[in-house]
Design a protein around this motif. Structure first.
Motif, PDB file in Angstrom:
ATOM      1  N   GLY A   1      -8.132 -11.229  16.354  1.00  0.00           N
ATOM      2  CA  GLY A   1      -8.436 -12.518  16.966  1.00  0.00           C
ATOM      3  C   GLY A   1      -9.733 -13.152  16.498  1.00  0.00           C
ATOM      4  N   CYS A   2     -10.128 -12.894  15.256  1.00  0.00           N
ATOM      5  CA  CYS A   2     -11.421 -13.377  14.760  1.00  0.00           C
ATOM      6  C   CYS A   2     -11.432 -14.876  14.475  1.00  0.00           C
ATOM      7  N   GLY A   3     -10.267 -15.465  14.231  1.00  0.00           N
ATOM      8  CA  GLY A   3     -10.187 -16.908  14.014  1.00  0.00           C
ATOM      9  C   GLY A   3     -10.457 -17.371  12.594  1.00  0.00           C
ATOM     10  N   ARG A   4     -10.706 -16.453  11.664  1.00  0.00           N
ATOM     11  CA  ARG A   4     -11.002 -16.870  10.280  1.00  0.00           C
ATOM     12  C   ARG A   4      -9.837 -17.680   9.687  1.00  0.00           C
ATOM     13  N   CYS A   5      -8.633 -17.211   9.910  1.00  0.00           N
ATOM     14  CA  CYS A   5      -7.456 -17.884   9.338  1.00  0.00           C
ATOM     15  C   CYS A   5      -7.288 -19.285   9.918  1.00  0.00           C
ATOM     16  N   TYR A   6      -7.557 -19.422  11.190  1.00  0.00           N
ATOM     17  CA  TYR A   6      -7.441 -20.723  11.870  1.00  0.00           C
ATOM     18  C   TYR A   6      -8.375 -21.742  11.211  1.00  0.00           C
ATOM     19  N   LYS A   7      -9.571 -21.299  10.866  1.00  0.00           N
ATOM     20  CA  LYS A   7     -10.564 -22.209  10.295  1.00  0.00           C
ATOM     21  C   LYS A   7     -10.168 -22.722   8.917  1.00  0.00           C
ATOM     22  N   VAL A   8      -9.438 -21.939   8.154  1.00  0.00           N
ATOM     23  CA  VAL A   8      -9.131 -22.356   6.783  1.00  0.00           C
ATOM     24  C   VAL A   8      -7.772 -23.044   6.652  1.00  0.00           C
ATOM     25  N   CYS A   9      -6.914 -22.934   7.663  1.00  0.00           N
ATOM     26  CA  CYS A   9      -5.585 -23.545   7.562  1.00  0.00           C
ATOM     27  C   CYS A   9      -5.684 -25.049   7.779  1.00  0.00           C
ATOM     28  N   THR A  10      -5.248 -25.807   6.803  1.00  0.00           N
ATOM     29  CA  THR A  10      -5.344 -27.271   6.871  1.00  0.00           C
ATOM     30  C   THR A  10      -4.118 -27.911   7.504  1.00  0.00           C
ATOM     31  N   ARG A  11      -3.141 -27.101   7.905  1.00  0.00           N
ATOM     32  CA  ARG A  11      -1.877 -27.664   8.394  1.00  0.00           C
ATOM     33  C   ARG A  11      -1.606 -27.379   9.870  1.00  0.00           C
ATOM     34  N   ASP A  12      -2.599 -26.866  10.589  1.00  0.00           N
ATOM     35  CA  ASP A  12      -2.429 -26.575  12.022  1.00  0.00           C
ATOM     36  C   ASP A  12      -1.215 -25.683  12.294  1.00  0.00           C
ATOM     37  N   VAL A  13      -1.018 -24.718  11.418  1.00  0.00           N
ATOM     38  CA  VAL A  13       0.091 -23.778  11.587  1.00  0.00           C
ATOM     39  C   VAL A  13      -0.243 -22.736  12.660  1.00  0.00           C
ATOM     40  N   LEU A  14      -1.536 -22.435  12.788  1.00  0.00           N
ATOM     41  CA  LEU A  14      -1.961 -21.283  13.590  1.00  0.00           C
ATOM     42  C   LEU A  14      -2.550 -21.676  14.934  1.00  0.00           C
ATOM     43  N   GLU A  15      -2.408 -20.772  15.890  1.00  0.00           N
ATOM     44  CA  GLU A  15      -2.949 -21.032  17.220  1.00  0.00           C
ATOM     45  C   GLU A  15      -3.353 -19.710  17.854  1.00  0.00           C
ATOM     46  N   LEU A  16      -4.563 -19.700  18.455  1.00  0.00           N
ATOM     47  CA  LEU A  16      -5.043 -18.511  19.156  1.00  0.00           C
ATOM     48  C   LEU A  16      -4.445 -18.496  20.562  1.00  0.00           C
ATOM     49  N   ILE A  17      -3.803 -17.410  20.934  1.00  0.00           N
ATOM     50  CA  ILE A  17      -3.150 -17.315  22.246  1.00  0.00           C
ATOM     51  C   ILE A  17      -3.606 -16.040  22.955  1.00  0.00           C
ATOM     52  N   ASP A  18      -3.338 -15.968  24.260  1.00  0.00           N
ATOM     53  CA  ASP A  18      -3.642 -14.755  25.012  1.00  0.00           C
ATOM     54  C   ASP A  18      -2.766 -13.619  24.494  1.00  0.00           C
ATOM     55  N   ARG A  19      -3.375 -12.456  24.409  1.00  0.00           N
ATOM     56  CA  ARG A  19      -2.638 -11.306  23.898  1.00  0.00           C
ATOM     57  C   ARG A  19      -1.793 -10.684  25.012  1.00  0.00           C
ATOM     58  N   SER A  20      -0.570 -10.325  24.682  1.00  0.00           N
ATOM     59  CA  SER A  20       0.273  -9.640  25.668  1.00  0.00           C
ATOM     60  C   SER A  20       0.005  -8.141  25.590  1.00  0.00           C
ATOM     61  N   GLU A  21       0.362  -7.441  26.639  1.00  0.00           N
ATOM     62  CA  GLU A  21       0.143  -5.988  26.679  1.00  0.00           C
ATOM     63  C   GLU A  21       0.882  -5.284  25.549  1.00  0.00           C
ATOM     64  N   ASP A  22       1.958  -5.895  25.085  1.00  0.00           N
ATOM     65  CA  ASP A  22       2.760  -5.268  24.028  1.00  0.00           C
ATOM     66  C   ASP A  22       2.092  -5.368  22.663  1.00  0.00           C
ATOM     67  N   ASP A  23       1.097  -6.255  22.558  1.00  0.00           N
ATOM     68  CA  ASP A  23       0.492  -6.515  21.255  1.00  0.00           C
ATOM     69  C   ASP A  23      -0.924  -5.982  21.139  1.00  0.00           C
ATOM     70  N   LEU A  24      -1.271  -4.965  21.908  1.00  0.00           N
ATOM     71  CA  LEU A  24      -2.615  -4.407  21.798  1.00  0.00           C
ATOM     72  C   LEU A  24      -2.816  -3.843  20.400  1.00  0.00           C
ATOM     73  N   PRO A  25      -4.009  -4.052  19.829  1.00  0.00           N
ATOM     74  CA  PRO A  25      -4.252  -3.569  18.466  1.00  0.00           C
ATOM     75  C   PRO A  25      -4.076  -2.065  18.357  1.00  0.00           C
ATOM     76  N   ASP A  26      -3.635  -1.633  17.188  1.00  0.00           N
ATOM     77  CA  ASP A  26      -3.441  -0.204  16.954  1.00  0.00           C
ATOM     78  C   ASP A  26      -4.749   0.565  17.051  1.00  0.00           C
ATOM     79  N   ASP A  27      -5.858  -0.099  16.609  1.00  0.00           N
ATOM     80  CA  ASP A  27      -7.161   0.575  16.639  1.00  0.00           C
ATOM     81  C   ASP A  27      -8.004   0.028  17.787  1.00  0.00           C
TER      82      ASP A  27
END
Ligand code: SF4
Ligand code: SF4
Length: 100
Positions: free
Chosen positions: A29-55
């Motif tokens: 969830g660092c947001g680096r990709c969001y900053k460089v995408c010029t087409r508004d493809v990406l969006e930061l959303i709340d994480r679900s319990e199923d998507d907790l990071p592996d590390d």
């Protein structure tokens, strides 16, 4: 089938590699990709319990509360900038077959 190709201003052909998947279990969830995408493809959303990071690291709990998503995948131009800046290699890209 041949993939669709673009062309640079100098006339060099290139093949767009569209973002088709984002691994939420790896994303921090660092947001680096969001900053460089010029087409508004990406969006930061709340994480679900199923998507907790592996590390998952308890000291880092604030940064994992959110996860990036491919909110508008059909607006992607396949530039690849998101993967260039992603520190966790979250994205999967694919070329697209040209229409027959
Ligand atoms: S490939 Fe380019 S347009 Fe597509 S999501 Fe990544 S940065 Fe945005
Ligand atoms: S750059 Fe990678 S790790 Fe950071 S928010 Fe985007 S997909 Fe997640």
């Amino acid at each position: 089938m041949e993939p669709i190709t673009g062309i640079t201003r100098g006339g060099t052909p290139w093949t767009p590699e569209f973002a088709v998947a984002l691994n939420a279990r790896v994303c921090i969830g660092c947001g680096r990709c969001y900053k460089v995408c010029t087409r508004d493809v990406l969006e930061l959303i709340d994480r679900s319990e199923d998507d907790l990071p592996d590390d998952d690291d308890e000291d880092d709990s604030d940064s994992i509360a959110s996860v990036m998503s491919l909110a508008n995948p059909m607006d992607c131009t396949g530039c690849g900038a998101c993967s260039r800046v992603c520190p966790k290699s979250c994205f999967t890209h694919q070329p697209m077959a040209a229409a027959a």
